[in-house]
Design an enzyme around this catalytic site. Structure first.
Site, PDB file in Angstrom:
ATOM      1  N   CYS A 145      -1.602  -6.770   6.752  1.00 38.26           N
ATOM      2  CA  CYS A 145      -0.916  -7.985   6.278  1.00 38.26           C
ATOM      3  C   CYS A 145       0.057  -8.591   7.282  1.00 38.26           C
ATOM      4  O   CYS A 145      -0.145  -9.725   7.721  1.00 38.26           O
ATOM      5  CB  CYS A 145      -0.208  -7.696   4.964  1.00 38.26           C
ATOM      6  SG  CYS A 145      -1.379  -7.393   3.633  1.00 38.26           S
ATOM      7  N   GLU A 186       0.861  -1.181   0.000  1.00 41.43           N
ATOM      8  CA  GLU A 186       0.000   0.000   0.000  1.00 41.43           C
ATOM      9  C   GLU A 186       0.896   1.230   0.000  1.00 41.43           C
ATOM     10  O   GLU A 186       1.945   1.247   0.631  1.00 41.43           O
ATOM     11  CB  GLU A 186      -0.902   0.003   1.237  1.00 41.43           C
ATOM     12  CG  GLU A 186      -1.997  -1.029   1.133  1.00 41.43           C
ATOM     13  CD  GLU A 186      -2.841  -1.144   2.398  1.00 41.43           C
ATOM     14  OE1 GLU A 186      -2.899  -0.173   3.171  1.00 41.43           O
ATOM     15  OE2 GLU A 186      -3.420  -2.209   2.611  1.00 41.43           O
ATOM     16  N   GLY A 201      11.441   1.212  14.599  1.00 41.05           N
ATOM     17  CA  GLY A 201      10.330   2.149  14.784  1.00 41.05           C
ATOM     18  C   GLY A 201       9.416   1.704  15.908  1.00 41.05           C
ATOM     19  O   GLY A 201       9.790   0.848  16.732  1.00 41.05           O
TER      20      GLY A 201
END
Ligand code: NAD
Length: 449
Positions: free
Chosen positions: A269, A160, A262
């Protein structure tokens, strides 16, 4: 070729549109009437860079149509291929829930008028192609029909935020087939996407293709998780994980991708596919301990910024404070909020009695819906259209999604917009030394504090 794509979400709409853009005759079907009505008016259900233009061009050229009825679509024509691109959300036990996929397989069997390929584009566990075959066949038998069909597994690897480019220029195409005929047709379909280079099309057995998709996503989740875990150690040892990332990424055996530490991965997903692979192992008594750890670490990582906020203020001193949040979507380039770390962080801040003023370039609407779905009391969350507005009067800035808009903000601009000068950077988008030089109090992930 004549193609039907069932499911008009992130994967189905991109798949159908990209096939149509190469001159195939595509019908995209979805049971969500609102989605289809909007698409018929030219309004897209998702944000994906470049998709609007491609959809409107393909519609204008007569290659792309939309429908709410698979039965009617199959009554009007016999397509060469029917792609199943519906969701496979995690069930209670972590397994991929196949009710939508098998539901569509049943509908295909009930309405098919001639031979076709039935193609699993959804991410589905090993053995699903056989289940899809059985479901289609059961409906054909019920009708007393002798129509023949092939089942193909064709997992999708698009990201995406870069979906069009990924689909138009794939690293590889994986097709799992049961017959040479199906392999030939799939190769013909994808040739324009690989510039005629058949070496990029991997033809294998359906089970191999099904496993390939889970292996790819789990491998990427392992890489991110390794860096996240290492980042915690770097914080303790005063090491900058970003220097380490560059140092190891330059090794060709390792490569540069998916090495960014992060505040945890989200999306529709990685979390569900890791869960589903663990479940697949469990069903045949194989324990995938590494992936158990990936799952657990990722949950902890989503809380890591909250730990830093607690350590800075003292957990009992957070009530009444206001936190600016930059980024809500699970990653840049999308409005997708599924499993977004922002939701965990917002919930945590609210539990501590804080207020949140959040900005995202495209995900404000989906964030509102996601908070409602997750039962987050949004009365102390204000969503704003301008990133600067979030900073006004905030006691700290929390960066959760690494949108390029945020990366472009200079430390000087940040220092003048954020009076408190306190930054918790969950995506390491800023340079610690530059932040310090501008008087900002900076916390990153694995940047030494
Ligand atoms: P999504 O939730 O965005 O879209 C699924 C669509 O299917 C929805 O619009 C829903 O209304 C529709 N649908 C459900 N049942 C239907 C039916 N019976 N007939 C017609 N339409 C029906 O899902 P998505 O993100 O596009 O994912 C689809 C599949 O692709 C999943 O298995 C996912 O794991 C896989 N995948 C997703 C991505 C991604 O980045 N989103 C990438 C690769 C693979």
């Amino acid at each position: 070729m004549k193609i039907v794509v069932v499911g008009t979400g992130y994967v189905g709409l991109v798949t159908g549109t990209c096939f149509a853009s190469k001159g195939n005759d595509v019908v995209c079907v979805d049971t969500d009437h609102k989605k289809i009505q909007n698409l018929l008016k030219g309004v897209l259900p998702i944000y994906e860079p470049g998709l609007d233009a491609l959809v409107s061009d393909s519609v204008a050229q007569g290659h792309l149509r939309f429908s709410t009825s698979l039965a009617q679509t199959l009554a009007e024509q016999t397509p060469d291929m029917v792609f199943i691109a519906v969701g496979t959300p995690p069930g209670e036990d972590g397994s991929a829930d196949l009710k939508y996929v098998l539901g569509v397989a049943g509908e295909i069997g009930a309405s098919l008028q001639g031979p076709t390929l039935v193609i699993d584009k959804s991410t589905v566990p090993v053995g699903t192609a056989a289940k899809v075959r059985a479901q289609v066949q059961a409906e054909l038998d019920r009708r007393g029909s002798a129509i023949t069909f092939d089942v193909v597994s064709n997992p999708e690897f698009l990201k995406e935020g870069a979906a069009i480019d990924d689909f138009m220029n794939p690293d590889r195409v994986v097709v799992g087939v049961e017959s040479e005929h199906a392999g030939r047709l799939m190769t013909e379909l994808y040739l324009p996407f690989v510039a005629g280079d058949t070496r990029k099309i991997y033809v294998m057995a359906p089970k191999d293709a099904e496993m390939t998709k889970y292996a790819a996503n789990s491998m990427l989740a392992v890489r991110i998780t390794f860096m996240n875990e290492l980042a915690v150690l770097c914080d303790r040892l005063g090491v900058d994980i970003d220097q380490v990332r560059q140092g190891i990424g330059s090794d060709r055996r390792i490569g540069t991708h998916f090495l960014f530490a992060g505040c945890g991965f989200g999306g529709s997903c990685f979390p569900k596919d890791v869960k589903a692979l663990i479940h697949m192992g469990g069903q045949v008594d194989v324990s995938l301990g590494l992936l158990d750890k990936v799952e657990a670490r990722n949950e902890t990582q989503k809380e890591y910024l909250l730990d830093k906020i607690d350590a800075h203020f003292g957990r009992d001193n957070i009530a009444g404070k206001t936190f600016a949040m930059w980024g809500l979507a699970f990653k840049p380039g999308t409005d997708d909020m599924r499993e977004a770390p922002s939701l965990v962080i917002i919930r945590g801040l609210l539990e501590r009695g804080a207020n949140v003023v959040a900005h995202d370039p495209v995900a404000l609407e989906t964030a509102q819906a996601a908070m409602a779905m997750e039962g987050i009391d949004a009365s102390r969350v204000r969503l704003v259209e301008q990133r600067e507005e979030a900073l006004e009067g905030a006691d700290a800035l929390v960066v959760v999604t690494e949108w390029s808009d945020y990366k472009a903000v200079t430390p000087a601009a940040l220092a003048s917009g954020l009076k408190s000068g306190l930054v918790f950077d969950g995506r390491n988008i800023f340079v610690p030394a530059a932040m310090k030089a501008h008087g900002l109090d900076y916390y990153g992930i694995g940047r030494g504090r």
